[in-house]
Design a protein around this motif. Structure first.
Motif, PDB file in Angstrom:
ATOM      1  N   ILE A   1       0.823  -1.210   0.000  1.00  0.00           N
ATOM      2  CA  ILE A   1       0.000   0.000   0.000  1.00  0.00           C
ATOM      3  C   ILE A   1       0.854   1.256   0.000  1.00  0.00           C
TER       4      ILE A   1
ATOM      5  N   LEU B   1       1.911   1.703  -3.572  1.00  0.00           N
ATOM      6  CA  LEU B   1       0.770   2.203  -4.346  1.00  0.00           C
ATOM      7  C   LEU B   1       0.526   3.678  -4.050  1.00  0.00           C
ATOM      8  N   PHE B   2       0.625   4.040  -2.785  1.00  0.00           N
ATOM      9  CA  PHE B   2       0.410   5.441  -2.392  1.00  0.00           C
ATOM     10  C   PHE B   2       1.450   6.349  -3.048  1.00  0.00           C
TER      11      PHE B   2
ATOM     12  N   MET C   1      -5.499   8.651  -1.680  1.00  0.00           N
ATOM     13  CA  MET C   1      -5.140   8.242  -3.047  1.00  0.00           C
ATOM     14  C   MET C   1      -6.258   8.581  -4.029  1.00  0.00           C
ATOM     15  N   VAL C   2      -7.504   8.309  -3.631  1.00  0.00           N
ATOM     16  CA  VAL C   2      -8.644   8.625  -4.492  1.00  0.00           C
ATOM     17  C   VAL C   2      -8.757  10.135  -4.700  1.00  0.00           C
TER      18      VAL C   2
ATOM     19  N   TYR D   1      -6.097   5.098   1.396  1.00  0.00           N
ATOM     20  CA  TYR D   1      -6.908   4.856   0.194  1.00  0.00           C
ATOM     21  C   TYR D   1      -7.747   6.087  -0.155  1.00  0.00           C
TER      22      TYR D   1
ATOM     23  N   THR E   1       0.889   6.650  -6.795  1.00  0.00           N
ATOM     24  CA  THR E   1      -0.226   7.573  -7.046  1.00  0.00           C
ATOM     25  C   THR E   1       0.217   9.008  -6.857  1.00  0.00           C
TER      26      THR E   1
ATOM     27  N   ASP F   1      -4.722   2.500   6.843  1.00  0.00           N
ATOM     28  CA  ASP F   1      -4.878   2.052   5.459  1.00  0.00           C
ATOM     29  C   ASP F   1      -6.080   2.703   4.788  1.00  0.00           C
ATOM     30  N   PHE F   2      -7.204   2.781   5.507  1.00  0.00           N
ATOM     31  CA  PHE F   2      -8.399   3.396   4.923  1.00  0.00           C
ATOM     32  C   PHE F   2      -8.127   4.857   4.565  1.00  0.00           C
TER      33      PHE F   2
END
Length: 447
Positions: free
Chosen positions: A49, A52-53, A412-413, A409, A56, A405-406
């Motif tokens: 994650i 990914l972060f 990221m969005v 995410y 992004t 983590d939430f």
């Protein structure tokens, strides 16, 4: 043959140009995350994650990170980040069209539609010429940045490490990404004139927009410039002056920021830098978390405004702010038309501005609500983080490193829609349709 294949592809997947553009960014983010997660990219294992972060953040040229880039990533990992920042800043379709043109392959209509959305243009003509201008401007500016920043970094780090650090920061600055290989961004160089001038010159140039830079290079006289260029130059200069004066007045005696610097020259350089960096650059030369609440709010306003259209910057854009102000003044003057620099603006421009601002406020509000729902940190810090993510700035007051983590995410969005959302909205607003049924006018009470 190429054009036929392009049309069939879009029809088969029933994918609009904005959707295709968003998909390209998603693919780049996923591929970048995989590369950053590989053992060759890191000095120590990192969570998927986190990869990914950071991917992004690089592709959306935001700059938010919960990792120490210089300590965690190898030279290969830093190179991956540079490529992702370059792709995200200049636009994925820009590179795709450049490669196709170099190979002598005709760029078909479907690809031109996607390129138009990527460059935030309304016309289809001269798109390939604009692509070449973008690439030439970017490479020239970044090359100058490497030469100048090497003078700063090489004496401190040695030749090759210094040149590599200069290259990384030059790419990051021009693309308004804000990622740094230094542990505390550029705080160690708060009083260095070369650093302050070169880095700000890079992200101001990248934030003005390639159309503006090309227009200035071609015409060189203010009277001959296009309306868009004039608005960008005046708006950018006004925001920099306002930001510098306001930041200096608010933070001059703050011991955590300007008040803690050793001399007046360092304070002035820090004032200049921190007034310009919220325009989506993301670097900092002072401790952002130590700013007064009033200065934090000022910084958030500057972050939301951002830079220019067809640029590496984010935000709602300077021209959007200007049109919004002009429309407000026109309303109070009971004027039925908008005009500036001897040119009139259409009602459609005002409607587009209102839609962009409304959607932007909605996305930031939803993002802030979701982050606050799962995080007990300071509300102002969370608001600052969400604003920074949406405007693709990258400035942080420390909340990013504390997200679960939430929360990651959600951020990221927010970063993704901050980079892609306005382009998608522009596409739908540019699609005109005639109503089949007309209705009698009605009246509602406002205000």
């Amino acid at each position: 043959m190429q054009r036929t294949r392009g049309r069939l592809g879009l029809r088969h997947f029933n994918m609009s140009p904005p959707a295709a553009l968003a998909m390209m960014y998603l693919v780049a983010i996923v591929v970048g995350a995989v590369l950053l997660w590989l053992p060759i990219s890191v000095t120590e294992p990192i969570r998927p994650i986190h990869a990914l972060f950071l991917s992004t953040s690089a592709v959306t040229v935001t700059g938010l990170s919960m990792l120490d880039v210089g300590a965690v990533f190898t030279t290969f990992g830093e190179a991956v980040l540079m490529v992702l920042m370059q792709l995200g800043g200049l636009g994925l379709m820009t590179f795709a069209v450049l490669v196709l043109s170099a190979l002598g392959i005709n760029v078909g209509m479907p690809s031109r539609l996607i390129l138009r959305e990527s460059l935030n243009q309304t016309a289809m003509n001269n798109l390939t010429v604009l692509v070449r201008i973008i690439v030439v401007i970017a490479l020239c500016c970044e090359a100058v940045g490497v030469l100048v920043l090497s003078v700063v970094f090489v004496p401190d780090m040695g030749f090759w490490p210094g040149v590599w650090t200069a290259l990384f920061h030059s790419v990051s600055a021009f693309n308004n990404a804000g990622l740094s290989t230094l542990p505390a961004s550029l705080t160690a160089y708060v009083g260095d004139p070369l650093m302050n001038v070169m880095v700000t010159a890079l992200f101001i140039t990248g934030g003005l927009g390639f159309v503006v830079v090309g227009d200035i290079a071609q015409k060189r006289r203010f009277a001959s410039l296009t309306l868009h260029t004039k608005l960008m130059l005046v708006g950018t200069a006004g925001l920099i002056v306002f930001g510098s004066v306001a930041f200096g007045a608010l933070e001059w005696t703050n011991p955590g920021t300007l008040g803690g610097l050793p001399d007046t020259a360092s304070r002035l350089w820090a004032t200049w830098f921190q007034a310009t960096t919220p325009r989506t650059a993301g670097f900092n030369t002072i401790d952002t978390s130590a700013m007064h609440d009033s200065t934090t709010l000022l910084t958030m306003v500057l972050m939301v405004i951002g830079g220019g259209s067809t640029s590496t910057a984010g935000g709602i854009k300077v021209t959007t702010m200007i049109v919004l102000l002009l429309a407000t003044v026109a309303y109070f003057r009971r004027s039925r038309s908008l005009s500036v620099f001897g040119r009139s603006l259409k009602v459609e421009e005002v409607l587009k501005v209102m839609a962009l601002v409304t959607i932007s406020m909605f996305l930031m509000t939803v993002g802030l609500f979701l982050v606050a729902l799962n995080h007990d940190g300071d509300f102002l810090d969370l608001m600052f983080e969400v604003t920074s993510a949406f405007a693709t700035v990258g400035l942080s007051r420390g909340a990013t490193a504390e997200l679960n983590d939430f929360g990651m995410y959600v951020i990221m969005v927010v970063m993704f829609f901050g980079r892609i959302g306005p382009l998608t909205i522009g596409f739908f607003l540019a699609t005109r349709s005639r109503p089949k049924v007309s209705y009698p006018s009605g009246q509602i009470y406002l205000g």
